[in-house]
Design an enzyme around this catalytic site. Structure first.
Site, mmCIF file in Angstrom:
data_model
loop_
_atom_site.group_PDB
_atom_site.id
_atom_site.type_symbol
_atom_site.label_atom_id
_atom_site.label_comp_id
_atom_site.label_asym_id
_atom_site.label_seq_id
_atom_site.Cartn_x
_atom_site.Cartn_y
_atom_site.Cartn_z
ATOM 1 N N GLY A 1 7.369 23.784 23.480
ATOM 2 C CA GLY A 1 8.827 23.763 23.319
ATOM 3 C C GLY A 1 9.348 22.433 23.827
ATOM 4 O O GLY A 1 10.237 22.376 24.664
ATOM 5 N N GLU B 1 6.725 22.091 18.984
ATOM 6 C CA GLU B 1 8.142 22.442 18.914
ATOM 7 C C GLU B 1 8.370 23.287 17.664
ATOM 8 O O GLU B 1 7.936 22.930 16.572
ATOM 9 C CB GLU B 1 8.992 21.152 18.898
ATOM 10 C CG GLU B 1 10.451 21.326 18.581
ATOM 11 C CD GLU B 1 11.170 22.357 19.446
ATOM 12 O OE1 GLU B 1 11.081 22.300 20.680
ATOM 13 O OE2 GLU B 1 11.830 23.246 18.846
ATOM 14 N N ARG C 1 11.342 24.259 16.218
ATOM 15 C CA ARG C 1 12.416 23.919 15.273
ATOM 16 C C ARG C 1 12.028 22.677 14.460
ATOM 17 O O ARG C 1 11.651 21.653 15.030
ATOM 18 C CB ARG C 1 13.727 23.697 16.028
ATOM 19 C CG ARG C 1 14.318 24.996 16.547
ATOM 20 C CD ARG C 1 15.634 24.786 17.234
ATOM 21 N NE ARG C 1 15.515 23.990 18.447
ATOM 22 C CZ ARG C 1 16.535 23.393 19.061
ATOM 23 N NH1 ARG C 1 17.756 23.485 18.560
ATOM 24 N NH2 ARG C 1 16.348 22.710 20.168
ATOM 25 N N ASN D 1 4.277 27.010 16.688
ATOM 26 C CA ASN D 1 4.774 28.135 17.474
ATOM 27 C C ASN D 1 3.814 28.372 18.633
ATOM 28 O O ASN D 1 2.714 28.888 18.447
ATOM 29 C CB ASN D 1 4.883 29.380 16.602
ATOM 30 C CG ASN D 1 5.575 30.512 17.335
ATOM 31 O OD1 ASN D 1 5.638 30.522 18.565
ATOM 32 N ND2 ASN D 1 6.077 31.470 16.586
ATOM 33 N N LEU E 1 9.192 23.361 30.033
ATOM 34 C CA LEU E 1 10.384 22.859 30.716
ATOM 35 C C LEU E 1 11.641 23.406 30.045
ATOM 36 O O LEU E 1 11.818 23.264 28.837
ATOM 37 C CB LEU E 1 10.403 21.328 30.702
ATOM 38 C CG LEU E 1 9.131 20.654 31.237
ATOM 39 C CD1 LEU E 1 9.350 19.156 31.407
ATOM 40 C CD2 LEU E 1 8.641 21.268 32.526
ATOM 41 N N ASP F 1 13.810 28.495 26.542
ATOM 42 C CA ASP F 1 15.019 29.254 26.199
ATOM 43 C C ASP F 1 15.085 30.513 27.059
ATOM 44 O O ASP F 1 14.111 31.269 27.128
ATOM 45 C CB ASP F 1 14.994 29.642 24.718
ATOM 46 C CG ASP F 1 15.146 28.421 23.820
ATOM 47 O OD1 ASP F 1 15.900 27.505 24.197
ATOM 48 O OD2 ASP F 1 14.505 28.390 22.758
ATOM 49 N N THR G 1 13.705 15.343 30.495
ATOM 50 C CA THR G 1 13.998 15.899 29.171
ATOM 51 C C THR G 1 15.505 15.947 28.909
ATOM 52 O O THR G 1 16.320 15.844 29.820
ATOM 53 C CB THR G 1 13.439 17.335 29.039
ATOM 54 O OG1 THR G 1 14.170 18.194 29.916
ATOM 55 C CG2 THR G 1 11.968 17.403 29.364
ATOM 56 N N GLU H 1 17.255 18.519 27.976
ATOM 57 C CA GLU H 1 17.862 19.698 28.585
ATOM 58 C C GLU H 1 18.050 19.453 30.088
ATOM 59 O O GLU H 1 19.083 19.809 30.665
ATOM 60 C CB GLU H 1 16.930 20.909 28.356
ATOM 61 C CG GLU H 1 17.578 22.244 28.482
ATOM 62 C CD GLU H 1 18.726 22.486 27.519
ATOM 63 O OE1 GLU H 1 18.701 21.953 26.392
ATOM 64 O OE2 GLU H 1 19.669 23.204 27.906
HETATM 65 N N1 SAM Z 1 11.659 21.286 26.874
HETATM 66 C C1 SAM Z 1 12.773 20.676 26.201
HETATM 67 C C2 SAM Z 1 13.737 20.088 27.179
HETATM 68 O O1 SAM Z 1 13.585 20.361 28.381
HETATM 69 O O2 SAM Z 1 14.658 19.373 26.732
HETATM 70 C C3 SAM Z 1 13.488 21.659 25.275
HETATM 71 C C4 SAM Z 1 14.171 22.796 25.964
HETATM 72 S S1 SAM Z 1 15.013 23.869 24.800
HETATM 73 C C5 SAM Z 1 16.043 24.784 25.801
HETATM 74 C C6 SAM Z 1 13.699 25.001 24.392
HETATM 75 C C7 SAM Z 1 12.892 24.521 23.206
HETATM 76 O O3 SAM Z 1 11.781 25.363 22.996
HETATM 77 C C8 SAM Z 1 13.701 24.536 21.920
HETATM 78 O O4 SAM Z 1 13.653 23.266 21.313
HETATM 79 C C9 SAM Z 1 13.006 25.586 21.067
HETATM 80 O O5 SAM Z 1 13.066 25.318 19.691
HETATM 81 C C10 SAM Z 1 11.588 25.531 21.606
HETATM 82 N N2 SAM Z 1 10.828 26.778 21.428
HETATM 83 C C11 SAM Z 1 11.244 28.043 21.647
HETATM 84 N N3 SAM Z 1 10.263 28.931 21.388
HETATM 85 C C12 SAM Z 1 9.192 28.177 20.981
HETATM 86 C C13 SAM Z 1 7.885 28.515 20.562
HETATM 87 N N4 SAM Z 1 7.477 29.774 20.507
HETATM 88 N N5 SAM Z 1 7.053 27.514 20.206
HETATM 89 C C14 SAM Z 1 7.450 26.209 20.247
HETATM 90 N N6 SAM Z 1 8.692 25.849 20.635
HETATM 91 C C15 SAM Z 1 9.543 26.810 21.006
#
Ligand code: SAM
Length: 254
Positions: A71, A94, A96, A127, A147, A150, A225, A227
């Protein structure tokens, strides 16, 4: 660096890569992933580490990813870690589509800045809740990052959380004994959830932060990051937690 006569890729602009905040990790996205880690075209992701025509040294394994950022969002952690560990391959996964495309383009553009900048880092759409063993073999990784995952506050959505009882054995599979999982969140309830899940699993043990004083990654967890920077600007506290992969338990007697 770009070859002579070849244009270095430009850093991507976020406005062309906007996407809804959440993708359902349990839905059947049309994701492409290798059947097995050895089927992945790693040379395409990390060309500097697989120079064309360079024969593999007999007895020496090809370069392999050691760090994974699950993610990874827009890729800020990989940008920060790439020059700190220039010989270590690192991969962001990632979910998305546009966000993964942004991170991948950003890392490739960084390579134009010179040797040791982004050549060892890449991002693919994937995923993390479903495909880790497709990308990594048993014990391949030494560091895993989760990090600001969600938080999915509502109880029916807790099963969308990246850290869950089903994922932990897979994290234990791809991480080598002694390897570390780094987590950070600004949501106290999610922090407690992650600590409880890792704490209950026989393959993991929480590492007191004081033990990792000299680890250059720790100070960057909350700030590298996108976020993290958002949370920092809002002045909210953050809750890091780090877990060590323990040795495999002895096999059960038959
Ligand atoms: N780690 C980054 C940061 O700290 O800026 C992103 C944080 S964001 C809140 C969470 C990210 O996890 C999102 O971009 C979301 O698309 C991704 N994500 C959620 N579930 C995931 C999964 N099963 N596999 C890969 N990515 C995932």
């Amino acid at each position: 660096m770009a070859e002579e006569g070849e244009e270095a890729p430009q850093p991507p602009q976020k406005r062309f890569y906007r996407q809804r905040a959440h993708a359902n990790p349990l839905a059947d996205h049309t994701l492409r992933y290798p059947a097995r880690p050895q089927d992945m075209d790693w040379a395409r992701l990390f060309p500097a580490f697989f120079p064309p025509g360079a024969a593999a040294t007999p007895g020496e394994p090809p370069p392999r990813v050691e760090f994974a950022d699950l993610g990874c969002g827009y890729g800020g952690l990989l940008v920060a870690l790439s020059p700190l560990f220039p010989r270590t391959l690192m991969l962001g996964l990632e979910l998305r589509l546009k966000v993964a495309a942004f991170a991948g383009t950003r890392l490739r553009a960084l390579r134009g800045a010179g040797p040791g900048r982004g050549h060892n880092a890449a991002c693919v759409r994937g995923n993390a809740m479903r495909h880790l063993p497709h990308f990594f073999t048993k014990g391949q990784l030494s560091k895993l990052f989760l990090l600001f995952p969600d938080p999915h506050f509502k109880r029916p959505k807790h099963r969308w959380r990246l850290v869950n009882a089903a994922l932990l054995p897979e994290l234990g599979f791809v991480l080598r004994p002694g390897g570390l999982v780094y987590t950070v969140t600004d949501v106290p309830e999610l922090h407690r959830w992650m600590v409880a899940h890792f704490g209950e699993h026989p393959l993991f043990q929480e590492v007191p932060l004081a033990e990792l004083d000299g680890d250059p990654v720790v100070s960057r967890l909350a700030t590298a990051t996108e976020e993290g920077r958002k949370v920092q600007r809002a002045g909210r506290p953050v809750y890091p937690a780090i877990f060590r992969r323990l040795p495999d338990p002895p096999p059960l007697p038959v």
